[in-house]
Design a protein around this motif. Structure first.
Motif, PDB file in Angstrom:
ATOM      1  N   VAL A 253      17.041 -11.064  -1.904  1.00 20.78           N
ATOM      2  CA  VAL A 253      17.950 -11.623  -0.899  1.00 20.78           C
ATOM      3  C   VAL A 253      17.278 -12.777  -0.158  1.00 20.78           C
ATOM      4  O   VAL A 253      17.920 -13.776   0.187  1.00 20.78           O
ATOM      5  CB  VAL A 253      18.392 -10.523   0.096  1.00 20.78           C
ATOM      6  N   ALA A 254      15.942 -12.645   0.060  1.00 17.02           N
ATOM      7  CA  ALA A 254      15.196 -13.677   0.790  1.00 17.02           C
ATOM      8  C   ALA A 254      14.955 -14.929  -0.041  1.00 17.02           C
ATOM      9  O   ALA A 254      14.474 -15.935   0.480  1.00 17.02           O
ATOM     10  CB  ALA A 254      13.865 -13.114   1.270  1.00 17.02           C
ATOM     11  N   GLY A 255      15.263 -14.886  -1.348  1.00 14.55           N
ATOM     12  CA  GLY A 255      15.134 -16.070  -2.182  1.00 14.55           C
ATOM     13  C   GLY A 255      13.912 -16.093  -3.059  1.00 14.55           C
ATOM     14  O   GLY A 255      13.608 -17.127  -3.668  1.00 14.55           O
ATOM     15  N   VAL A 256      13.172 -14.955  -3.161  1.00 16.15           N
ATOM     16  CA  VAL A 256      12.028 -14.882  -4.061  1.00 16.15           C
ATOM     17  C   VAL A 256      12.262 -13.750  -5.061  1.00 16.15           C
ATOM     18  O   VAL A 256      13.222 -12.992  -4.931  1.00 16.15           O
ATOM     19  CB  VAL A 256      10.698 -14.657  -3.292  1.00 16.15           C
ATOM     20  N   GLU A 257      11.369 -13.622  -6.038  1.00 13.46           N
ATOM     21  CA  GLU A 257      11.554 -12.625  -7.086  1.00 13.46           C
ATOM     22  C   GLU A 257      11.319 -11.203  -6.567  1.00 13.46           C
ATOM     23  O   GLU A 257      10.498 -10.997  -5.672  1.00 13.46           O
ATOM     24  CB  GLU A 257      10.603 -12.910  -8.245  1.00 13.46           C
ATOM     25  N   PRO A 258      12.014 -10.202  -7.127  1.00 12.28           N
ATOM     26  CA  PRO A 258      11.836  -8.803  -6.693  1.00 12.28           C
ATOM     27  C   PRO A 258      10.408  -8.292  -6.834  1.00 12.28           C
ATOM     28  O   PRO A 258       9.993  -7.405  -6.086  1.00 12.28           O
ATOM     29  CB  PRO A 258      12.778  -8.031  -7.626  1.00 12.28           C
ATOM     30  N   ILE A 259       9.637  -8.844  -7.812  1.00 14.50           N
ATOM     31  CA  ILE A 259       8.258  -8.370  -7.984  1.00 14.50           C
ATOM     32  C   ILE A 259       7.427  -8.617  -6.725  1.00 14.50           C
ATOM     33  O   ILE A 259       6.518  -7.847  -6.416  1.00 14.50           O
ATOM     34  CB  ILE A 259       7.587  -9.037  -9.200  1.00 14.50           C
ATOM     35  N   ILE A 260       7.745  -9.670  -5.979  1.00 18.25           N
ATOM     36  CA  ILE A 260       7.038  -9.949  -4.732  1.00 18.25           C
ATOM     37  C   ILE A 260       7.315  -8.836  -3.729  1.00 18.25           C
ATOM     38  O   ILE A 260       6.419  -8.362  -3.024  1.00 18.25           O
ATOM     39  CB  ILE A 260       7.456 -11.313  -4.155  1.00 18.25           C
ATOM     40  N   GLY A 261       8.573  -8.394  -3.664  1.00 14.38           N
ATOM     41  CA  GLY A 261       8.941  -7.317  -2.743  1.00 14.38           C
ATOM     42  C   GLY A 261       8.245  -6.013  -3.087  1.00 14.38           C
ATOM     43  O   GLY A 261       7.779  -5.293  -2.196  1.00 14.38           O
ATOM     44  N   ALA A 262       8.154  -5.686  -4.389  1.00  8.47           N
ATOM     45  CA  ALA A 262       7.490  -4.443  -4.805  1.00  8.47           C
ATOM     46  C   ALA A 262       6.010  -4.476  -4.453  1.00  8.47           C
ATOM     47  O   ALA A 262       5.455  -3.483  -3.977  1.00  8.47           O
ATOM     48  CB  ALA A 262       7.671  -4.237  -6.307  1.00  8.47           C
ATOM     49  N   PHE A 263       5.365  -5.623  -4.677  1.00  8.23           N
ATOM     50  CA  PHE A 263       3.947  -5.735  -4.343  1.00  8.23           C
ATOM     51  C   PHE A 263       3.732  -5.642  -2.835  1.00  8.23           C
ATOM     52  O   PHE A 263       2.807  -4.970  -2.360  1.00  8.23           O
ATOM     53  CB  PHE A 263       3.387  -7.056  -4.871  1.00  8.23           C
ATOM     54  N   MET A 264       4.589  -6.312  -2.067  1.00 11.95           N
ATOM     55  CA  MET A 264       4.487  -6.251  -0.607  1.00 11.95           C
ATOM     56  C   MET A 264       4.684  -4.828  -0.091  1.00 11.95           C
ATOM     57  O   MET A 264       4.028  -4.390   0.856  1.00 11.95           O
ATOM     58  CB  MET A 264       5.521  -7.185   0.033  1.00 11.95           C
ATOM     59  N   ALA A 265       5.597  -4.076  -0.726  1.00 12.35           N
ATOM     60  CA  ALA A 265       5.813  -2.676  -0.337  1.00 12.35           C
ATOM     61  C   ALA A 265       4.545  -1.862  -0.583  1.00 12.35           C
ATOM     62  O   ALA A 265       4.179  -1.001   0.231  1.00 12.35           O
ATOM     63  CB  ALA A 265       6.982  -2.084  -1.120  1.00 12.35           C
ATOM     64  N   GLY A 266       3.855  -2.141  -1.700  1.00 12.62           N
ATOM     65  CA  GLY A 266       2.595  -1.463  -1.974  1.00 12.62           C
ATOM     66  C   GLY A 266       1.551  -1.753  -0.914  1.00 12.62           C
ATOM     67  O   GLY A 266       0.840  -0.856  -0.455  1.00 12.62           O
ATOM     68  N   LEU A 267       1.459  -3.014  -0.486  1.00  8.96           N
ATOM     69  CA  LEU A 267       0.508  -3.370   0.568  1.00  8.96           C
ATOM     70  C   LEU A 267       0.878  -2.698   1.894  1.00  8.96           C
ATOM     71  O   LEU A 267       0.011  -2.219   2.627  1.00  8.96           O
ATOM     72  CB  LEU A 267       0.483  -4.892   0.756  1.00  8.96           C
ATOM     73  N   ALA A 268       2.174  -2.664   2.211  1.00 12.14           N
ATOM     74  CA  ALA A 268       2.620  -2.082   3.478  1.00 12.14           C
ATOM     75  C   ALA A 268       2.364  -0.581   3.536  1.00 12.14           C
ATOM     76  O   ALA A 268       2.067  -0.030   4.600  1.00 12.14           O
ATOM     77  CB  ALA A 268       4.105  -2.377   3.688  1.00 12.14           C
ATOM     78  N   LEU A 269       2.497   0.108   2.395  1.00 19.97           N
ATOM     79  CA  LEU A 269       2.321   1.567   2.350  1.00 19.97           C
ATOM     80  C   LEU A 269       0.914   1.974   1.943  1.00 19.97           C
ATOM     81  O   LEU A 269       0.616   3.168   1.869  1.00 19.97           O
ATOM     82  CB  LEU A 269       3.330   2.180   1.376  1.00 19.97           C
ATOM     83  N   ASN A 270       0.051   0.999   1.682  1.00 19.58           N
ATOM     84  CA  ASN A 270      -1.286   1.280   1.159  1.00 19.58           C
ATOM     85  C   ASN A 270      -2.055   2.265   2.022  1.00 19.58           C
ATOM     86  O   ASN A 270      -2.628   3.237   1.527  1.00 19.58           O
ATOM     87  CB  ASN A 270      -2.067  -0.038   1.035  1.00 19.58           C
ATOM     88  N   ARG A 271      -2.059   2.061   3.323  1.00 22.42           N
ATOM     89  CA  ARG A 271      -2.851   2.901   4.223  1.00 22.42           C
ATOM     90  C   ARG A 271      -2.267   4.299   4.369  1.00 22.42           C
ATOM     91  O   ARG A 271      -2.984   5.250   4.705  1.00 22.42           O
ATOM     92  CB  ARG A 271      -2.938   2.232   5.601  1.00 22.42           C
ATOM     93  N   LEU A 272      -0.965   4.449   4.116  1.00 23.31           N
ATOM     94  CA  LEU A 272      -0.303   5.734   4.317  1.00 23.31           C
ATOM     95  C   LEU A 272      -0.360   6.634   3.090  1.00 23.31           C
ATOM     96  O   LEU A 272       0.040   7.796   3.151  1.00 23.31           O
ATOM     97  CB  LEU A 272       1.162   5.507   4.718  1.00 23.31           C
ATOM     98  N   ILE A 273      -0.842   6.109   1.958  1.00 22.42           N
ATOM     99  CA  ILE A 273      -0.931   6.908   0.729  1.00 22.42           C
ATOM    100  C   ILE A 273      -2.369   6.872   0.222  1.00 22.42           C
ATOM    101  O   ILE A 273      -2.763   5.957  -0.495  1.00 22.42           O
ATOM    102  CB  ILE A 273       0.034   6.374  -0.353  1.00 22.42           C
ATOM    103  N   PRO A 274      -3.197   7.843   0.630  1.00 21.48           N
ATOM    104  CA  PRO A 274      -4.599   7.872   0.181  1.00 21.48           C
ATOM    105  C   PRO A 274      -4.703   7.909  -1.340  1.00 21.48           C
ATOM    106  O   PRO A 274      -3.874   8.513  -2.022  1.00 21.48           O
ATOM    107  CB  PRO A 274      -5.141   9.167   0.807  1.00 21.48           C
ATOM    108  N   HIS A 275      -5.737   7.278  -1.876  1.00 20.70           N
ATOM    109  CA  HIS A 275      -5.875   7.129  -3.323  1.00 20.70           C
ATOM    110  C   HIS A 275      -6.103   8.450  -4.046  1.00 20.70           C
ATOM    111  O   HIS A 275      -5.810   8.564  -5.235  1.00 20.70           O
ATOM    112  CB  HIS A 275      -7.027   6.163  -3.640  1.00 20.70           C
ATOM    113  N   SER A 276      -6.637   9.470  -3.348  1.00 26.02           N
ATOM    114  CA  SER A 276      -6.893  10.762  -3.991  1.00 26.02           C
ATOM    115  C   SER A 276      -5.840  11.811  -3.652  1.00 26.02           C
ATOM    116  O   SER A 276      -6.020  12.978  -3.954  1.00 26.02           O
ATOM    117  CB  SER A 276      -8.282  11.291  -3.574  1.00 26.02           C
ATOM    118  N   SER A 277      -4.746  11.388  -3.018  1.00 31.42           N
ATOM    119  CA  SER A 277      -3.732  12.344  -2.575  1.00 31.42           C
ATOM    120  C   SER A 277      -2.824  12.768  -3.729  1.00 31.42           C
ATOM    121  O   SER A 277      -2.756  12.115  -4.771  1.00 31.42           O
ATOM    122  CB  SER A 277      -2.880  11.730  -1.457  1.00 31.42           C
ATOM    123  N   ALA A 278      -2.114  13.884  -3.503  1.00 35.52           N
ATOM    124  CA  ALA A 278      -1.175  14.380  -4.517  1.00 35.52           C
ATOM    125  C   ALA A 278      -0.041  13.381  -4.733  1.00 35.52           C
ATOM    126  O   ALA A 278       0.419  13.191  -5.864  1.00 35.52           O
ATOM    127  CB  ALA A 278      -0.612  15.729  -4.074  1.00 35.52           C
TER     128      ALA A 278
END
Length: 714
Positions: free
Chosen positions: A247-272
């Protein structure tokens, strides 16, 4: 009837296949078999999936056509790759290398364009507008080879961090250029166009990095025990972010990557939760995307004439040369090793999603012709093959160097395998303790996680132990979601603290992790609480945990340690665990310690090559109450205590757990008792006749006196 049956059967196998169940079965068999078969030929599994797509696609034997179902799964797989790349990014490493990521992003953007623009304009003969669009396509790359990095466990290498960071920078820049070029072709580069693009991107980034994490934190706090809801919620946010990016005028892959960065701290790498996200992506969605990339390739294009071959060869050579030069300049600029340069090249040389998006948009806008479209399809196959081989070769060299270091950081006698024991009395509070244990557990340890439950030796002992074993089996299943082995132990003992001590010796446990001590009764005050009995009966490191909120919602770790704690035998061990925990949670640590302890902390973090951010604050024991009362609710409070008689023991540490219960009972709390050295006593047969025993006796008498005085005062 038999004729009808055979007609129906023949109809089901008409090409391309239309039956969704049959299509899905075929895809699953390809995902299963192609990596296994090609592994014998030493061909990366990624290439096997792409080649399978070439064979079964509409330009191969035509088993599958590009229909809506294939497009849907392909899109999900692409978004999943970008999301996993964002969520697995080591934020501490990324922050440490953010300027290097910017540098690599600049190199991998400007160098391919600088090579591609004259090549397209002078060699291929396209006009300036088309040449610039094709050249910008050379700057893009898709992390097709990222699953190889995940498989070999080198995601925390600095080369990976800057490659992933550079991906988002260059792809964002290219996709914005694409919007500008298309707008220019349509005569739409007006003030209104620039204002719309700037405002929409600003709103998008505001939603992703300010609103999204707060919603996720609120949800995780409310639905902590429901793991299925957490998984579905995260996926919902990923695809919502992808849609908002579009909707913002860029590709959806940018949104998916940004979502990963935004949620990075809330999902520990060793968590279930992280384990589930990776498992589903790597098992289904990402392989589906790789197969769909192969389905785009039409090998017959090469045979269609000299022009198609020339265009495809030129595009492939320029694309690979530009990315290799960018990796080489990055290596020189940041003094990386040869295998890191190869890893950067491997991760950044594959052209797939963003490349195809740029070319298709340009083709539909009549800026590019069919030769470029066909040449780009060949480019995708060639670069994906090269990227996979280059990445796998690089990560193997990196892993070999890790396993065969030139020197050892620690002396031989320090090397050991930890064996963790988690005694449990309240099963309702065990789940967050298991989560914490999984986060700090040494992944190289061959020992499983030992969960112990002790049943009182009374008339109901047999019935109770059967019930306890059933409950323990549930936690075996729970921990298996993180691929952590669990050894359930149920035993009978007259005294709980004696049972814990006995089992810890039997299994040679190195660490004990327990729930928070219960409130003391009057009898506990006279005879001593159970927690004190466990502390005094063992020299092992002990963690007491009280987690009232999910650990992944912590914003900071506040750690308070007494003077001389650096001289304790267990200092290095608990420091290693806290640094590991902070890295998993992507938070910084506030150390409160005296000057000498601060020097030891700095020395250890340097020796451990820790990337965790931390600050040092001068500790004053008189500030304890103020420190406790001013602590924010979203901080994880960690206190290091000491056993009586140890070198760092201080009278202020007496009754620390009751003080914590009183002042910060709404916080996540961790109380650590470091391990202490055992002294060899040649007069062990007279161990019951020593000064320590008399001192303890005097302390008991004083406690009894205080208790009696309290009674008479009342």
């Amino acid at each position: 009837m038999n004729i009808d049956f055979f007609e129906h059967l023949i109809h089901e196998f008409e090409l391309p296949l239309q039956n969704p169940v049959l299509i899905f079965s075929l895809i699953l068999f390809i995902i299963l078999l192609s990596p296994i078969l090609l592994r014998r030929l030493k061909i990366p599994g990624t290439i096997g999936l792409i080649l399978s797509g070439v064979v079964i696609g509409p330009h191969g034997v035509n088993l599958l056509a590009k229909n809506s179902a294939v497009d849907l799964f392909s899109t999900i797989g692409l978004l999943y790759i970008m999301f996993i790349a964002g969520i697995e990014l080591d934020m501490n490493e990324f922050k440490k290398n953010q300027f290097k990521s910017l540098g690599f992003g600049f190199f991998t953007f400007i160098i391919p364009i600088a090579l591609g623009l004259p090549a397209c304009y002078y060699i291929l003969g396209y006009d300036l507008n088309a040449s610039f669009l094709i050249a910008s396509m050379f700057a893009t790359h898709t992390l097709v080879a990222y699953p190889i990095v995940t498989k070999f466990g080198v995601t925390k290498n600095p080369a990976v961090a800057i490659s992933v960071g550079g991906t988002i920078l260059t792809d964002t820049a290219v996709l914005i250029i694409l919007a500008i070029i298309v707008g220019s072709a349509n005569g739409g580069l007006t003030t209104q166009f620039w204002m719309k693009l700037g405002i929409s991107l600003s709103i998008f980034l505001l939603i992703i990095f300010l609103i999204l994490p707060r919603i996720a934190k609120w949800f995780f706090n409310r639905m902590d025990g429901d793991k299925t809801s957490n998984y579905v919620f995260v996926l919902s946010l990923v695809f919502l972010s992808a849609f908002l990016a579009e909707v913002a005028g860029v590709e959806p892959i940018i949104g998916a990557f940004m979502a990963g960065l935004a949620l990075n701290r809330l999902i520990p790498h060793s968590s279930a939760l992280m384990n589930r996200l990776e498992f589903v992506g790597n098992a289904i969605f990402i392989p589906f995307f790789l197969i769909s990339v192969g389905m785009l390739v039409d090998v017959r294009v090469i045979l269609s004439g000299y022009t198609a071959i020339f265009v495809a060869a030129t595009l492939s050579i320029v694309a690979l040369a530009g990315k290799w030069l960018a990796a080489f300049v990055t290596q020189i600029a940041f003094k990386y090793k040869a295998e890191q340069r190869q890893l950067i090249f491997g991760l950044s040389s594959a052209h797939a999603a963003a490349t195809l998006a740029v070319i298709l948009v340009g083709y539909k806008a009549n800026i590019l012709d069919e030769n470029i479209l066909n040449g780009t399809i060949i480019l995708i196959l060639v670069t994906c093959v090269v990227a996979s081989f280059a990445t796998e070769g690089a990560v193997k060299k990196i892993v070999q160097n890790q396993e065969n270091p030139d020197f050892k950081e620690e002396p031989e006698e320090v090397v050991y395998y930890e064996n963790i024991l988690v005694p449990v009395s309240n099963f309702n509070k065990l789940e967050p303790i298991v989560d914490f244990t999984v986060l700090i557990k040494d992944k190289k340890s061959p020992y499983p996680l030992n969960i112990l439950s002790i049943v009182s030796n009374d008339k109901d002992a047999e019935t109770n132990i059967i019930q306890v074993k059933r409950k323990l089996e549930d936690f075996v299943k729970y921990a298996s979601a993180t691929e952590t082995g669990v050894n359930p132990i149920a035993t009978i003992d007259i005294n709980i603290s004696d049972g814990i001590t006995r089992i810890s010796k039997e299994i040679l446990a190195s660490t004990l992790i327990l729930g928070w001590p219960h409130k003391e009764t009057f009898l506990d005050k006279i005879f001593g609480p159970k927690s004190e009995a466990i502390i005094n009966a063992t020299t092992k490191t002990i963690f007491f945990c009280d987690f009232v909120k999910p650990l992944n919602t912590s914003k900071k770790i506040v750690l308070v340690c007494p003077p001389l704690t650096e001289l304790e035998d267990g200092f290095a061990y608990w420091m290693d665990k806290i640094l590991k925990l902070a890295n998993e949670l992507s938070v910084m640590i506030d150390f409160h310690a005296v000057a000498e302890t601060q020097k030891a902390i700095i020395k250890y973090t340097k020796m451990a090559k820790s990337k965790t951010a931390y600050s040092l604050n001068l500790l004053d024991f008189n500030q304890y109450p103020q420190l406790l009362s001013n602590a924010p609710f979203d901080h994880l409070m960690i206190f290091v205590s000491a056993r009586k008689g140890s070198i760092s023991y201080h009278s202020m540490l007496d009754n620390l757990n009751s003080t914590l219960n009183k002042d910060i009972n709404d916080h996540n709390i961790l109380l650590i008792y470091p391990s202490v050295k055992t002294s060899d006593n040649k007069y062990t047969e007279y161990s019951d006749m020593n000064a320590e025993l008399f001192i303890k006796g005097v302390q008991k008498v004083n406690k009894i006196k205080k208790g009696i005085r309290t009674i008479f005062k009342k």
